[in-house]
Design a protein around this motif. Sequence first.
Motif, PDB file in Angstrom:
ATOM      1  N   ASN A 102      52.492  65.566  43.514  1.00 15.34           N
ATOM      2  CA  ASN A 102      52.682  66.318  44.759  1.00 15.34           C
ATOM      3  C   ASN A 102      52.698  65.418  45.987  1.00 15.34           C
ATOM      4  O   ASN A 102      53.336  65.741  46.997  1.00 15.34           O
ATOM      5  CB  ASN A 102      51.593  67.386  44.916  1.00 15.34           C
ATOM      6  N   GLU A 103      51.974  64.309  45.918  1.00 12.89           N
ATOM      7  CA  GLU A 103      51.948  63.376  47.052  1.00 12.89           C
ATOM      8  C   GLU A 103      53.249  62.601  47.186  1.00 12.89           C
ATOM      9  O   GLU A 103      53.530  62.053  48.260  1.00 12.89           O
ATOM     10  CB  GLU A 103      50.785  62.398  46.891  1.00 12.89           C
ATOM     11  N   LEU A 104      54.059  62.562  46.122  1.00 12.97           N
ATOM     12  CA  LEU A 104      55.301  61.779  46.154  1.00 12.97           C
ATOM     13  C   LEU A 104      56.558  62.632  46.280  1.00 12.97           C
ATOM     14  O   LEU A 104      57.567  62.158  46.831  1.00 12.97           O
ATOM     15  CB  LEU A 104      55.410  60.922  44.883  1.00 12.97           C
ATOM     16  N   LEU A 105      56.534  63.861  45.776  1.00 11.82           N
ATOM     17  CA  LEU A 105      57.741  64.681  45.774  1.00 11.82           C
ATOM     18  C   LEU A 105      58.303  64.847  47.185  1.00 11.82           C
ATOM     19  O   LEU A 105      57.592  65.234  48.120  1.00 11.82           O
ATOM     20  CB  LEU A 105      57.452  66.060  45.179  1.00 11.82           C
ATOM     21  N   GLY A 106      59.598  64.542  47.323  1.00 10.81           N
ATOM     22  CA  GLY A 106      60.270  64.681  48.605  1.00 10.81           C
ATOM     23  C   GLY A 106      60.073  63.533  49.563  1.00 10.81           C
ATOM     24  O   GLY A 106      60.730  63.458  50.610  1.00 10.81           O
ATOM     25  N   ARG A 107      59.188  62.593  49.211  1.00 10.58           N
ATOM     26  CA  ARG A 107      58.943  61.444  50.088  1.00 10.58           C
ATOM     27  C   ARG A 107      59.987  60.366  49.836  1.00 10.58           C
ATOM     28  O   ARG A 107      60.515  60.228  48.741  1.00 10.58           O
ATOM     29  CB  ARG A 107      57.535  60.884  49.846  1.00 10.58           C
ATOM     30  N   PRO A 108      60.273  59.547  50.862  1.00  9.68           N
ATOM     31  CA  PRO A 108      61.294  58.497  50.692  1.00  9.68           C
ATOM     32  C   PRO A 108      60.773  57.334  49.856  1.00  9.68           C
ATOM     33  O   PRO A 108      59.571  57.053  49.825  1.00  9.68           O
ATOM     34  CB  PRO A 108      61.580  58.055  52.124  1.00  9.68           C
ATOM     35  N   HIS A 109      61.718  56.659  49.199  1.00 14.51           N
ATOM     36  CA  HIS A 109      61.402  55.486  48.390  1.00 14.51           C
ATOM     37  C   HIS A 109      60.641  54.442  49.200  1.00 14.51           C
ATOM     38  O   HIS A 109      59.741  53.761  48.680  1.00 14.51           O
ATOM     39  CB  HIS A 109      62.708  54.905  47.830  1.00 14.51           C
ATOM     40  N   ARG A 110      60.981  54.323  50.483  1.00 12.70           N
ATOM     41  CA  ARG A 110      60.354  53.279  51.313  1.00 12.70           C
ATOM     42  C   ARG A 110      58.841  53.481  51.449  1.00 12.70           C
ATOM     43  O   ARG A 110      58.133  52.551  51.832  1.00 12.70           O
ATOM     44  CB  ARG A 110      60.996  53.226  52.700  1.00 12.70           C
ATOM     45  N   ILE A 118      62.148  61.051  46.564  1.00 11.95           N
ATOM     46  CA  ILE A 118      61.574  61.114  45.224  1.00 11.95           C
ATOM     47  C   ILE A 118      61.677  62.537  44.676  1.00 11.95           C
ATOM     48  O   ILE A 118      61.238  63.499  45.316  1.00 11.95           O
ATOM     49  CB  ILE A 118      60.110  60.649  45.235  1.00 11.95           C
ATOM     50  N   LEU A 119      62.256  62.657  43.492  1.00  7.70           N
ATOM     51  CA  LEU A 119      62.418  63.944  42.817  1.00  7.70           C
ATOM     52  C   LEU A 119      61.412  64.132  41.690  1.00  7.70           C
ATOM     53  O   LEU A 119      61.059  65.265  41.360  1.00  7.70           O
ATOM     54  CB  LEU A 119      63.835  64.057  42.232  1.00  7.70           C
ATOM     55  N   TYR A 120      60.971  63.019  41.104  1.00  5.50           N
ATOM     56  CA  TYR A 120      60.092  63.099  39.925  1.00  5.50           C
ATOM     57  C   TYR A 120      59.484  61.727  39.688  1.00  5.50           C
ATOM     58  O   TYR A 120      60.097  60.688  39.979  1.00  5.50           O
ATOM     59  CB  TYR A 120      60.898  63.532  38.690  1.00  5.50           C
ATOM     60  N   ALA A 121      58.274  61.712  39.159  1.00  7.86           N
ATOM     61  CA  ALA A 121      57.647  60.472  38.687  1.00  7.86           C
ATOM     62  C   ALA A 121      56.819  60.806  37.457  1.00  7.86           C
ATOM     63  O   ALA A 121      56.138  61.842  37.428  1.00  7.86           O
ATOM     64  CB  ALA A 121      56.766  59.866  39.773  1.00  7.86           C
ATOM     65  N   ASN A 122      56.903  59.952  36.442  1.00 10.19           N
ATOM     66  CA  ASN A 122      56.158  60.263  35.215  1.00 10.19           C
ATOM     67  C   ASN A 122      54.697  59.807  35.334  1.00 10.19           C
ATOM     68  O   ASN A 122      54.290  59.156  36.308  1.00 10.19           O
ATOM     69  CB  ASN A 122      56.856  59.677  33.985  1.00 10.19           C
TER      70      ASN A 122
END
Length: 257
Positions: free
Chosen positions: A171-179, A155-159
């Motif tokens: 911050n909890e999602l950045l760099g984490r895998p889609h799975r 994950i690079l970005y989420a709105n």
Amino acid sequence: MMLTSLFSTREQVLGQALYDAIPMMEFDIKGTIVSANTDFLTLLGHRLNELSGKPYTVICDLATVADGRAEDIWRRVSGGETLQETLKLQARDGSARWMQACLLPVRASMGKMERVILAGCDITAIKQKELASRNLLKALSDTHAVVEFCARGQILYANDSFLKLTGYSLNELLGRPHRKLCEYDRGLSSEYSDFWDGLAKGQARHGECVRYGKDGRHIALSASYNPVLDDAGGVAKVVLYATPIARSDMDSLRDAA
């Protein structure tokens, strides 16, 4: 003498060729418009007698003048600096015109600044397409949950819409895998690997799916995964556009990923 004469003639020929080929305007050192060729006048919809003797800022976009950028550009070029700039200009009818421009300070034989030449190409059509694309992307972002992934699925970005929907912070999602957003077993399946292999090859995916929020809630989505290509034709990133859907039977969904 012959070499000097020849070089001078070649300069004149090259200068005339450029003058005939691209939009050009000439200013004195104070920034007053001295002359302009037909292409430049046509671009802005002016006649030369409407511009001659007017200040440089008369052709500038009002916002460029108001924020001081026009003044800064002239300060630098009048100080002898050659500039490459993307300029937003204002046509006679008030519409915007864009130029990819070069501002060239011209010195007299003794090295004293004498005049400034503005020459460039009209990129208005390109800028209008860019603006239309940005407006479309903004409209999609305003109405959809949006997530950007690298080609490997991180994950690079989420709105904000996606974050509110799932309960995560960015911050909890950045760099984490889609799975991380999927059911555990599905993230380990061969179908899941095939899904991302297809995206990495530029194959878009659309459908309905179930994702998991931070608190474990099941979230039904209508989702579209769209590979974005780089200049070499490879996949630079994958963008997810999704909207929540109301389904009573989560098991009946045809999973998009």
